[in-house]
Design a protein around this motif. Structure first.
Motif, PDB file in Angstrom:
ATOM      1  N   PHE A  14       0.361  -1.343  -0.029  1.00 24.36           N
ATOM      2  CA  PHE A  14      -0.253  -0.392  -0.188  1.00 24.36           C
ATOM      3  C   PHE A  14       0.826   1.242  -0.368  1.00 24.36           C
ATOM      4  N   ALA A  15       0.581   2.641  -0.970  1.00 26.68           N
ATOM      5  CA  ALA A  15       1.578   3.515  -0.551  1.00 26.68           C
ATOM      6  C   ALA A  15       0.324   4.944  -0.726  1.00 26.68           C
ATOM      7  N   PRO A  16       0.472   5.800  -0.054  1.00 26.13           N
ATOM      8  CA  PRO A  16      -0.827   6.742   0.478  1.00 26.13           C
ATOM      9  C   PRO A  16      -1.229   7.872  -0.443  1.00 26.13           C
ATOM     10  N   ALA A  17      -1.667   8.302  -0.745  1.00 26.96           N
ATOM     11  CA  ALA A  17      -2.292   9.180  -1.300  1.00 26.96           C
ATOM     12  C   ALA A  17      -1.437  10.644  -0.742  1.00 26.96           C
ATOM     13  N   THR A  18      -1.225  11.837  -0.854  1.00 28.16           N
ATOM     14  CA  THR A  18      -0.254  12.299  -1.128  1.00 28.16           C
ATOM     15  C   THR A  18      -1.119  13.818  -0.799  1.00 28.16           C
ATOM     16  N   VAL A  19      -0.494  15.598  -0.616  1.00 27.48           N
ATOM     17  CA  VAL A  19      -1.433  16.677  -0.720  1.00 27.48           C
ATOM     18  C   VAL A  19       0.590  17.482  -1.014  1.00 27.48           C
ATOM     19  N   ALA A  20       0.240  17.846  -2.055  1.00 23.20           N
ATOM     20  CA  ALA A  20       1.400  18.466  -2.366  1.00 23.20           C
ATOM     21  C   ALA A  20       0.766  19.969  -2.781  1.00 23.20           C
ATOM     22  N   ASN A  21       1.711  21.334  -2.777  1.00 29.09           N
ATOM     23  CA  ASN A  21       2.753  22.327  -2.827  1.00 29.09           C
ATOM     24  C   ASN A  21       1.924  22.657  -1.215  1.00 29.09           C
ATOM     25  N   PHE A  31       3.004  15.932   1.442  1.00 32.05           N
ATOM     26  CA  PHE A  31       3.364  15.497   2.703  1.00 32.05           C
ATOM     27  C   PHE A  31       2.120  14.185   2.565  1.00 32.05           C
ATOM     28  N   ALA A  32       2.069  13.258   3.844  1.00 31.73           N
ATOM     29  CA  ALA A  32       1.498  11.744   3.289  1.00 31.73           C
ATOM     30  C   ALA A  32      -0.022  11.833   4.630  1.00 31.73           C
ATOM     31  N   LEU A  33      -0.628  11.192   3.376  1.00 29.45           N
ATOM     32  CA  LEU A  33      -2.171  10.993   4.446  1.00 29.45           C
ATOM     33  C   LEU A  33      -1.812   9.823   5.246  1.00 29.45           C
ATOM     34  N   TYR A  34      -2.497   8.814   5.407  1.00 26.31           N
ATOM     35  CA  TYR A  34      -2.683   7.907   5.797  1.00 26.31           C
ATOM     36  C   TYR A  34      -4.019   6.771   5.429  1.00 26.31           C
ATOM     37  N   ASP A  35      -4.753   7.699   4.490  1.00 23.05           N
ATOM     38  CA  ASP A  35      -6.107   7.428   3.461  1.00 23.05           C
ATOM     39  C   ASP A  35      -5.919   8.216   2.687  1.00 23.05           C
ATOM     40  N   PRO A  36      -6.698   8.212   1.870  1.00 24.96           N
ATOM     41  CA  PRO A  36      -6.625   7.125   0.731  1.00 24.96           C
ATOM     42  C   PRO A  36      -5.328   6.393   0.008  1.00 24.96           C
ATOM     43  N   ALA A 108       0.754   7.879  -6.134  1.00 23.03           N
ATOM     44  CA  ALA A 108       0.589   6.447  -4.765  1.00 23.03           C
ATOM     45  C   ALA A 108       0.676   5.156  -5.132  1.00 23.03           C
ATOM     46  N   SER A 109       0.363   4.654  -6.523  1.00 26.14           N
ATOM     47  CA  SER A 109       0.833   4.184  -7.583  1.00 26.14           C
ATOM     48  C   SER A 109       2.148   3.438  -7.952  1.00 26.14           C
ATOM     49  N   THR A 110       2.869   4.274  -8.754  1.00 20.80           N
ATOM     50  CA  THR A 110       4.012   4.371  -8.765  1.00 20.80           C
ATOM     51  C   THR A 110       4.895   3.826  -8.086  1.00 20.80           C
ATOM     52  N   VAL A 111       4.628   4.571  -6.600  1.00 20.54           N
ATOM     53  CA  VAL A 111       5.625   4.664  -5.730  1.00 20.54           C
ATOM     54  C   VAL A 111       5.325   2.867  -4.882  1.00 20.54           C
ATOM     55  N   ALA A 112       3.618   2.650  -5.463  1.00 20.95           N
ATOM     56  CA  ALA A 112       3.740   0.614  -4.672  1.00 20.95           C
ATOM     57  C   ALA A 112       4.280  -0.009  -5.438  1.00 20.95           C
ATOM     58  N   GLY A 113       4.113   0.331  -6.795  1.00 21.07           N
ATOM     59  CA  GLY A 113       4.772  -0.632  -7.765  1.00 21.07           C
ATOM     60  C   GLY A 113       6.752  -0.854  -6.895  1.00 21.07           C
ATOM     61  N   LEU A 114       6.820   0.893  -6.935  1.00 18.43           N
ATOM     62  CA  LEU A 114       8.664   0.112  -7.181  1.00 18.43           C
ATOM     63  C   LEU A 114       8.807  -0.053  -5.892  1.00 18.43           C
ATOM     64  N   TYR A 115       8.477   0.332  -4.673  1.00 12.63           N
ATOM     65  CA  TYR A 115       8.258  -0.056  -3.161  1.00 12.63           C
ATOM     66  C   TYR A 115       8.100  -1.896  -3.220  1.00 12.63           C
ATOM     67  N   ALA A 116       7.469  -1.928  -4.096  1.00 12.51           N
ATOM     68  CA  ALA A 116       7.283  -3.509  -4.217  1.00 12.51           C
ATOM     69  C   ALA A 116       8.195  -4.154  -4.879  1.00 12.51           C
ATOM     70  N   ILE A 117       8.270  -3.931  -5.993  1.00 14.75           N
ATOM     71  CA  ILE A 117       9.644  -4.872  -6.842  1.00 14.75           C
ATOM     72  C   ILE A 117      11.118  -4.635  -6.361  1.00 14.75           C
ATOM     73  N   ASN A 118      11.580  -3.226  -5.262  1.00 12.03           N
ATOM     74  CA  ASN A 118      12.865  -3.820  -4.378  1.00 12.03           C
ATOM     75  C   ASN A 118      12.319  -4.357  -3.646  1.00 12.03           C
ATOM     76  N   THR A 119      11.221  -4.496  -2.372  1.00 15.01           N
ATOM     77  CA  THR A 119      11.018  -5.743  -1.711  1.00 15.01           C
ATOM     78  C   THR A 119      11.149  -6.927  -1.666  1.00 15.01           C
ATOM     79  N   LEU A 120      10.545  -6.723  -2.694  1.00 18.84           N
ATOM     80  CA  LEU A 120      10.639  -8.530  -3.743  1.00 18.84           C
ATOM     81  C   LEU A 120      11.942  -9.582  -4.034  1.00 18.84           C
ATOM     82  N   LEU A 121      13.150  -8.350  -4.537  1.00 12.27           N
ATOM     83  CA  LEU A 121      14.272  -8.145  -4.373  1.00 12.27           C
ATOM     84  C   LEU A 121      15.254  -7.976  -3.594  1.00 12.27           C
TER      85      LEU A 121
END
Length: 318
Positions: A14-21, A31-36, A108-121
């Motif tokens: 899971f990777a979080p939504a963020t508020v930019a600017n 900053f990062a949110l807990y949800d969504p 959020a999607s991109t970070v989830a994917g990168l964190y997942a592949i990095n963890t997998l390997l």
């Protein structure tokens, strides 16, 4: 020296939504949110290559082609960088947050994917070393590789992008009582259109006001000075233009401030708006007031209340 952990067969992240600017910090604060947030599942398979086998929650709006989807394209770049292009990877993307909300959906999607592949390997790269690949995903998504969404999504907390050449991310302190009220009105404000409206030249007096506000906000975060945080979150450069695209923006701001919010502004390029408050209870009240007003105007919305997510992406145990 970084310790590399064991490789895995399946990882669910899971990777979080963020508020930019953060109102006054265009392209440099977030900053990062807990949800969504969004979820990505990555599995190792025998057949070499990266495949995007399933996307849910996007109503068919996201590209299925590996080279055009931010998640899979970023994973391909990561694998090329670490010399593992011979591996077989099947990916699933599950959108748990609205697209085009101004809450960093693509980040959020991109970070989830990168964190997942990095963890997998076995985590060959640190989170900060993943940041350039996440920025490539942002460039693919919206034509501009900014880091104000991907940095907090990846690192958690409140982040300052001090510079882009090279990218220099600073983690800022978070006052313990700080909570965010976030409302996503169901109106369409495309990121590319919102960015094209921004002035390319600004008056010196406006620039002085803006950098004074950024400095004041950073100082308020370091000193837990909630009043300074609130009065520093003013935008004379971007908000006056972008607010035109968001129905009821100024009325929402008036209601939020009268309800006790510290500040109020646009999240990213909009249409989501956010307010800072001194407690979860106050943030909940602000969210309710804004959503009630939007409903009265015939505008649907999603509302979220969150503390500042200091963790960033996290692995989910199925």
């Amino acid at each position: 020296m970084k310790t590399v952990s064991m490789e895995r067969d399946t990882v669910h992240v899971f990777a979080p939504a963020t508020v930019a600017n953060m109102v006054c910090g265009f392209d440099v604060l977030g900053f990062a949110l807990y949800d969504p947030g969004d979820e990505v599942i990555i599995r190792r398979v025998e057949e070499p290559g990266v495949r995007l086998v399933n996307i849910t929650g996007d109503d068919g709006r996201l590209p299925r082609q590996v080279s055009k989807n931010t998640v899979s394209a970023s994973v391909v770049s990561f694998l090329q960088h670490i010399g593992r292009t011979n591996i077989g990877i099947d990916m699933e993307l599950h959108k748990r947050m609205p697209i085009g909300s101004g809450l960093g959906s693509s980040a959020a999607s991109t970070v989830a994917g990168l964190y997942a592949i990095n963890t997998l390997l076995g985590s060959p790269l640190s989170r900060r070393e993943l940041l350039p690949f996440a920025m490539q995903g942002e460039e693919l998504a919206c034509g501009h590789g900014h880091a104000d969404n991907v940095a907090p999504a990846l690192l958690g907390g409140i982040t300052l992008i001090r510079g882009y050449d090279p990218v220099d991310v600073v983690a800022l302190p978070v006052p313990p009582a700080l909570h965010a009220s976030v409302v996503f009105p169901h109106v369409d404000v495309p990121t590319r259109d919102a960015r094209q409206m921004i002035r390319t030249k600004v008056a010196l007096k406006d620039a002085v006001t803006q950098w004074g506000n950024i400095a004041g906000l950073v100082a308020g975060l370091f000193t837990d000075d909630y009043a300074l945080i609130g009065r520093s979150m003013q935008d004379v450069l971007i908000e006056p233009t972008r607010a035109i695209l968001i129905p009821e923006f100024y009325e929402m701001r008036r209601l939020a401030m009268e309800a006790g919010a510290l500040s109020f502004g646009i999240s990213g390029s909009g249409p989501s708006v956010f307010a800072f408050a001194r407690s979860a209870e106050q943030a909940t009240y602000v969210t309710s007031i804004i959503q009630t007003h939007l409903t009265e105007q015939g505008i649907g919305s999603n509302g979220y209340v969150s503390g500042i997510n200091m963790e960033g992406p996290r692995e989910l145990r199925d």
